[in-house]
Design a protein around this motif. Structure first.
Motif, PDB file in Angstrom:
ATOM      1  N   ASN A  18       1.659  27.053 -51.480  1.00 53.09           N
ATOM      2  CA  ASN A  18       2.406  26.918 -51.638  1.00 53.09           C
ATOM      3  C   ASN A  18       3.343  27.948 -51.630  1.00 53.09           C
ATOM      4  O   ASN A  18       5.241  28.570 -51.682  1.00 53.09           O
ATOM      5  CB  ASN A  18       3.230  26.013 -52.445  1.00 53.09           C
ATOM      6  CG  ASN A  18       3.062  26.675 -53.956  1.00 53.09           C
ATOM      7  OD1 ASN A  18       2.549  27.789 -53.982  1.00 53.09           O
ATOM      8  ND2 ASN A  18       2.727  26.087 -55.173  1.00 53.09           N
ATOM      9  N   ALA A  72       4.308  30.466 -53.271  1.00 53.88           N
ATOM     10  CA  ALA A  72       4.323  31.449 -53.902  1.00 53.88           C
ATOM     11  C   ALA A  72       4.934  33.037 -54.307  1.00 53.88           C
ATOM     12  O   ALA A  72       4.779  34.112 -55.313  1.00 53.88           O
ATOM     13  CB  ALA A  72       3.042  32.483 -55.126  1.00 53.88           C
ATOM     14  N   LEU A  73       6.358  32.346 -53.444  1.00 54.04           N
ATOM     15  CA  LEU A  73       7.804  33.625 -53.310  1.00 54.04           C
ATOM     16  C   LEU A  73       8.018  33.431 -54.611  1.00 54.04           C
ATOM     17  O   LEU A  73       9.235  32.316 -55.389  1.00 54.04           O
ATOM     18  CB  LEU A  73       7.845  33.227 -52.203  1.00 54.04           C
ATOM     19  CG  LEU A  73       7.344  33.273 -50.696  1.00 54.04           C
ATOM     20  CD1 LEU A  73       8.382  33.084 -49.511  1.00 54.04           C
ATOM     21  CD2 LEU A  73       6.743  34.261 -50.839  1.00 54.04           C
ATOM     22  N   PHE A 103      -0.918  32.141 -50.270  1.00 55.49           N
ATOM     23  CA  PHE A 103      -1.687  30.985 -51.842  1.00 55.49           C
ATOM     24  C   PHE A 103      -0.925  29.383 -50.829  1.00 55.49           C
ATOM     25  O   PHE A 103       0.000  29.586 -50.278  1.00 55.49           O
ATOM     26  CB  PHE A 103       0.209  30.687 -53.131  1.00 55.49           C
ATOM     27  CG  PHE A 103      -0.846  32.054 -53.989  1.00 55.49           C
ATOM     28  CD1 PHE A 103      -1.185  31.207 -54.808  1.00 55.49           C
ATOM     29  CD2 PHE A 103      -0.248  33.054 -53.869  1.00 55.49           C
ATOM     30  CE1 PHE A 103      -1.990  32.218 -55.842  1.00 55.49           C
ATOM     31  CE2 PHE A 103      -0.950  34.445 -55.284  1.00 55.49           C
ATOM     32  CZ  PHE A 103      -1.751  33.723 -55.719  1.00 55.49           C
TER      33      PHE A 103
END
Lengths: 617, 356, 280
Positions: free
Chosen positions: B85, B87-88, B83
């Motif tokens: 950003n 998305a961790l 993703f």
């Protein structure tokens, strides 16, 4: 297309099952009334037998031969048609070769002394002459066959519902959407089916009451001949036991006027009654009355219609799902969502939405915890509310009490404005000011009562230093409400302050800096910048404050009990007393709805008057 | 590994607004690195989310390999996504983040440990395994996001502008690493970006999307040399292609010259007369003293970039940009001569489609 | 320059004066609490002295055990803890699931349904209490934990609070989890809930304090001493030991202490909860 066929098969099954379930529920309800009639007849017959059978000399038990004769005589009584049996001990008397009771059954009857069922027969205990011990039993079989066939209306409605349902089910997953003529037609047919099913229940209820009345009338007339001739009122007392014996029938025997043997319905004192007249001698009549079972069948009406409407509802949902089947992910997501929502929704339905509807129902009834019958009174409760001076007084007190809200808000806003820039002070002050808000309400009420003590309370002691004489804060009708309001201000100010502080922190500093640059002084900055930007928060505090203030209860309950002289009698306290002390739940509910309407109006007015242009975003 | 095929894919979010995707048909070959390029709102991310299964198309079909996955749940598609950003999961450590997908798939614990370690080794994350995302730099987070995708060994990788949150200095390095990864894994990768530099440097093929429609699909060279329409012409290249409104002058069945504002270009058009749009890349516009080129133009703005200079011109009411090497010796207000490279002109019809 | 200096000085003084005023206002906020503690340690007759004693001459610790055993306060505390505990668990569970559906899942009629939920907040509690009481009465649940707890298990306010919070969680996290193979439940349980701990704590703290302070519902839903809660027990104690103020204050202090402990331990969540509802 085989999936579509499967959808339609399921839809068809839903139509069929809901229709059958509706009729089955109605049948079951009707069966319950039939069984209740059998129970009542058994109990009444036992009372009759016990009244007319002479006792054994030197004992309170009956003479067996006389009991035998009575039992057989009953079989020959003209018009008397129940399938019955009289037992002495465990032995049957009418059909001597019939099955006797098992000792266990008889023991059970003796111990519990209420009607119990053995197979299709209701078994009522037969007490001895002294009404002391159970010496036998009377069994009456529940009628068979009377309700075996649904009446024409129900059959017609069933056919109609199945037909309409079939048509809708056939088109499930087609282009049609909810609310089409077909769907509405099915809904109407299902409603008709529900009503027809309820009609059956109501019919069974009425038939049961009527049957008990007509049969008991025969027993009363027969028993009257055994008793020494007496006037009607003496007979009414002597035979009253027969009428009162039936569980849940509400039977009564009074002196009556001549009439034919038909069952009539009448209202007396707000109570609906079914009455039949028994001739107990020349020129003497007794009126046998019962509360009509059909008068309290609303729950069956709700059940029948609810079950019947499950069909259209299910088909509507199925139709939606079938249309959405081309996008299975969306369908999956919807189902998942409902899974997540199920607990909260079910709870809200049962404990919030249903209560709101029930409150409406309550408000048009006289409703008390005792007494089975809930009398419909229409708007009488509301009329009574309008006429009750105490209500008006409590409304006035509530309105006065609400004046503490703007006072609290002004205080809270002032403190918040000061604290807003003092980062070190804020933490400490927030904690201190919030203490009352998070404390036990009753404990706070107690300590204030302690401080309000008229003679030497802490408050009067402090006031004496500035020359204010001792005031009986809670005992004087002129100060009591004020005293409670003061407690309220003390409790609420911290909460409102924290809300205001949050609101102030939401105002970008740049606006105020800009105002400084523009040459505005502190006063102008507050009124021209801060206050307008704080308007949504102020409105929130005002609205919630007033809503809470209208519902004040605990302080009143602990501090003053609404006194002195109703000086602190507020609306919720009035509702509490009406419901839980006077047990007038219908009236209390009407009162609560008045409060609801008032609050709704006040809130609405606030948003209309103050809520304009509140959003600067 | 598998190919990804989109057939007449459409998606609208509600009935009123314009559809996000309109009949997108596209085949991504097995093992290909394909870039979806377009300005924001062109539908490229929607297309990616449809392939991932995060959005459900209104119409059309998605195939991964021979499998129709149009209505399968994301988990059933065997695709991984990185993703924008990253998305961790903020509450999990790097190790747990990478292992999450394997745990969800009930991979045996021993295997999870091994695969997580392998992946961390490959991406140089060994030392960071027990940190949380908040304790990582942007580049490190990027690697973790990659690791989370790689560890699953999926058939298809999807990238949603993965480099746009990175520092500009880190991007070229990450581009190289991604390409290296593609070579090693030989997986099908679909990469969404609005940055044409990324697209041109990374994509084996590029699909340009605009307003939910596919405008052109081709190699970077094809896009640059033969843009299919005015939109692609303007969008690809920096700065984009000059597009001049022209009118052909007819001489004996063949158009002999095209007049665009103050320019008159002696070119032959095979089968067109009247309105024409003429495209020329700024790097193919040369400046010369006045009256010596195809026409004269006024200098509006000069942007010296060092190695080259962008000169914004007004050629008889039509804006024109020239990119000249080095520092151009022109000043605002000067009148200069303009000479486009006649061999590198592009012609589009009135609707914007390429002619010939 | 001079003017700026002067202004700064004026500002500082004004701020100090205002701060002093706030501190002065803070005194009446704490005095009743201190007086409560002080009275609870007085001799019964010392409390009635005139002028009123501010501090006990001899500290009577014995007031506490005496007051707390005069009525079974241990039982009241246990009941309240069971009541509030069950309600906290129930409200957090039902609010979280419902809020997740409202914040994150798409289904037809979602927004209308949410409005219907919110409309419950408009209804005064007393309107609901009468039918609710008749319900639990019909079920035979009056004076039982079932009756006391069941009606309070869902909080629309909690659903609203958590929905607001869930909406701030980046959607990409859920999408990532979805691609990682997590089902909706796994996303909810393993991604959304762990990220929402502060919001869940806020709801839990508020639910706990609200139920601990709840007076009217326990007053009508319970009857026996065995089922009494602290608040109702305290009110009853007030009626029984009307003249013995030290005993009453001792009981009051005991009732307040658990709440203040929760408040001090979870002050952060309190502020957040008040601010969240005030600003949304």
């Amino acid at each position: 297309m085989s999936t579509l066929r499967r959808w339609r098969a399921v839809a068809g099954a839903v139509v069929l099952l809901t229709a059958l379930a509706t009729l089955a529920a109605a049948r079951r309800a009707a069966g319950r009334y039939t069984r209740a009639t059998a129970e009542r007849l058994a109990a009444t017959t036992a009372a009759y037998v016990s009244l007319v059978s002479p006792a054994l000399r030197g004992s309170s038990d009956y003479s067996l031969p006389r009991l035998l004769i009575q039992a057989h005589a009953l079989r020959l009584l003209a018009g008397w048609d129940p399938d019955f049996e009289v037992y002495h001990g465990t032995a049957p008397l009418v059909e001597a070769t019939g099955r006797s009771l098992t000792p266990a059954q008889f023991e059970d009857l003796r111990r519990r002394e209420t009607v119990r069922w053995i197979g299709r027969r209701a078994l009522a205990p037969l007490r001895d002459r002294d009404d002391w011990d159970v010496v036998g039993a009377v069994a009456v079989a529940a009628e068979r066959g009377r309700v075996a066939l649904p009446d024409a209306l129900a059959v017609g409605a069933l056919v109609l519902a199945l037909l309409a349902g079939w048509l809708v089910a056939r088109s499930v997953g087609g282009g049609g959407r909810a609310g089409t003529p077909g769907g509405l037609g099915y809904a109407a047919a299902a409603l008709l089916l529900g009503l027809a099913a309820y009609g059956e229940v109501r019919h069974a209820a009425a038939a049961g009451t009527e049957r008990w009345l007509t049969q008991t009338r025969l027993l009363v007339q027969e028993a009257a001949q055994r008793l020494p001739a007496a006037d009607a009122s003496t007979l009414a007392v002597g035979l009253g036991r027969i009428a009162r014996s039936a569980p849940g029938a509400g039977g009564q025997l009074t002196v009556g006027d001549s009439a034919d043997a038909a069952v009539r319905f009448e209202r007396r004192g707000g109570q609906a009654r079914a009455v039949v007249v028994a001739r107990v001698g020349p020129g003497r009549w007794l009126a046998l009355a019962a509360s009509p079972a059909q008068a309290v069948t609303e729950s069956w009406l709700a059940l029948c219609i609810g079950l019947a409407m499950l069909g259209p509802l299910g088909l509507w949902a199925l139709g939606w799902a079938a249309r959405e089947r081309v996008r299975p992910q969306r369908l999956r997501e919807t189902l998942t969502a409902w899974g997540f929502l199920a607990p909260a929704t079910a709870h809200l339905a049962v404990f919030s939405f249903a209560p709101i509807l029930f409150a409406l129902v309550l408000s048009v009834h006289h409703w008390s915890l005792v007494g089975p019958e809930k009398l419909f009174v229409g708007l009488d409760n509301l009329v009574q509310v309008a006429r009750d001076p105490l209500i008006w007084l409590s409304l006035r007190n509530t309105a006065l009490y609400t004046l503490q809200v703007p006072v609290t808000m002004a205080l809270a806003l002032g403190v918040a404005l000061v604290l807003h820039r003092h980062t070190r002070l804020v933490w400490l002050a927030r904690t201190v000011f919030l203490l009352p808000y998070v404390s036990s309400v009753v404990a706070i009420a107690l300590v204030w009562q302690w401080m309000y003590r008229p003679d030497v309370g802490l408050l009067n002691h402090v006031l004496s230093f500035i020359g204010v004489g001792p005031v009986d804060w809670l005992g004087n009708p002129r100060t009591a409400l004020l005293a409670v309001m003061l407690v309220s201000v003390w409790v609420q100010v911290g909460y409102q302050m924290v809300v205001f502080l949050a609101g102030l922190q939401g105002i970008p500093r740049a606006y105020l800096d800009a105002a400084v640059v523009d040459g505005a002084n502190a006063w102008q900055r507050f009124w021209k910048v801060t206050f307008p930007l704080l308007k949504p928060v102020t409105l929130f505090v005002l609205v919630t404050g007033i809503i809470g203030s209208f519902q004040v209860f605990t302080y009143i309950y602990v501090l003053t009990d609404g006194g002195p002289l109703h000086a602190t009698d507020v609306i919720v306290y009035r509702i509490y007393q009406t419901a839980w002390e006077f047990l007038q739940f219908g009236y209390a509910s009407a009162l609560a709805l008045v409060l609801f309407a008032l609050l709704f109006g006040v809130t609405w007015a606030q948003f209309r008057l103050l809520g304009r242009r509140v959003d600067y975003a | 590994m598998a190919s990804v095929t989109l057939r007449r894919l459409s998606k609208s979010f509600d009935r009123t607004s314009q559809p996000a995707l309109q009949e997108l048909t596209l085949e991504v070959r097995d093992g290909e690195f394909l870039v979806l390029l377009g300005p924001s709102g062109c539908g490229k991310t929607t297309a990616l989310r449809c392939i991932a299964g995060l959005d459900e198309p209104t119409d059309g079909q998605i195939m991964i390999g021979e499998r129709d996955v149009t209505h399968l749940a994301p988990a059933a598609r065997d695709v991984a996504m990185v993703f924008q950003n990253y998305a961790l999961y903020p509450h999990l450590t790097v190790r747990e983040n990478i292992a999450f997908a394997l745990e969800m798939r009930r991979v045996p614990q021993a295997q999870i440990t091994r695969r997580v370690l392998e992946t961390a080794e490959r991406l140089g994350l060994r030392a960071l395994l027990d940190r949380r995302p908040a304790q990582l730099s942007g580049g490190q987070r990027q690697r973790v996001a990659l690791g989370r995708a790689i560890v699953r060994e999926p058939q298809v990788f999807l990238f949603d502008e993965p480099l746009s949150n990175l520092d500009a200095t880190l991007r070229p390095e990450m581009r190289g690493e991604l390409l290296k990864l593609h070579r090693q894994l030989r997986a099908t990768m679909i990469y969404v970006t609005h940055d044409q530099v990324e697209a041109m440097t990374m994509g084996q093929r590029i699909a340009v999307l605009h307003e939910g429609r596919l405008r052109q699909l081709g190699t970077p060279a094809e896009l640059y040399e033969r843009p299919a329409d005015v939109f692609v012409a303007r969008f690809v290249g920096h700065p984009g292609m000059n597009v001049l409104q022209g009118r052909g002058t007819r001489k004996r069945e063949r158009t002999r010259a095209v007049e665009c504002g103050s320019l008159a270009l002696p070119v032959a058009l095979p089968q067109y007369d009247g309105e024409v749009q003429l495209g020329v890349r700024p790097e193919h516009v040369a400046l010369c003293p006045p009256d010596q080129g195809a026409g004269n133009a006024d200098v509006l703005v000069v942007e010296p970039l060092g190695s080259e200079t962008l000169v914004h011109l007004d050629a008889g009411g039509q804006p024109l940009v020239a990119k000249v090497a080095g520092i151009a010796r022109v000043a605002v207000g000067d009148r200069v001569g303009v000479q486009p490279d006649l061999a590198r002109l592009h012609f589009f019809d009135g609707s914007g489609a390429r002619l010939a | 320059m001079r003017r700026a200096l002067g202004r700064g000085w004026g500002r500082g003084v004004r701020a100090k004066v205002a701060g002093g005023a706030v501190l002065l206002l803070a005194i009446p906020m704490v005095v009743p609490f201190l007086y409560m503690v002080s009275t609870s340690l007085m001799d019964e007759f010392e409390a009635l002295r005139s002028p009123p004693a501010l501090l006990p001459a001899h500290v009577q610790w014995g007031n506490y055990p005496a007051a707390l055993t005069a009525l079974p306060f241990g039982r009241f505390f246990l009941n309240t803890a069971i009541f509030a505990g069950c309600v906290v668990v129930g409200q957090v569970a039902t609010s979280a699931t419902a809020a997740y559906a409202f914040a994150r899942l798409r289904f037809p009629g979602r927004d209308r349904l949410f409005l219907a939920y919110l409309s419950v907040l408009m209804v005064p509690a007393i309107v609901l209490l009468i039918p609710r009481f008749l319900f639990i009465n019909a079920l035979g649940w009056v004076d039982s934990y079932a009756g006391l707890i069941s009606t309070e298990l869902v909080s629309v306010w909690g659903i609203f609070l958590l929905r607001q919070f869930f909406q701030t969680i980046p959607r990409d996290l859920e999408d990532a989890a979805r691609l990682d193979g997590a089902g909706e439940w796994a996303i909810f349980w393993r991604v959304v809930l762990p990220l929402s701990r502060p919001a869940l704590a806020t709801l839990a703290v508020f639910a706990f304090v609200d139920q601990w302070k709840n007076f009217l519902w326990p007053l009508i839903a319970t009857r026996s001493t065995e089922m009494g809660v602290v608040e109702v027990g305290l009110a009853a104690f007030h009626g029984l030991y009307y003249a013995n103020w030290p005993y009453q204050m001792a009981a009051a202090v005991t009732a307040v202490v658990p709440l203040l402990l929760v408040f001090f331990a979870a002050q952060r969540y309190f502020m957040r909860g008040i601010q969240l509802t005030g600003l949304k």
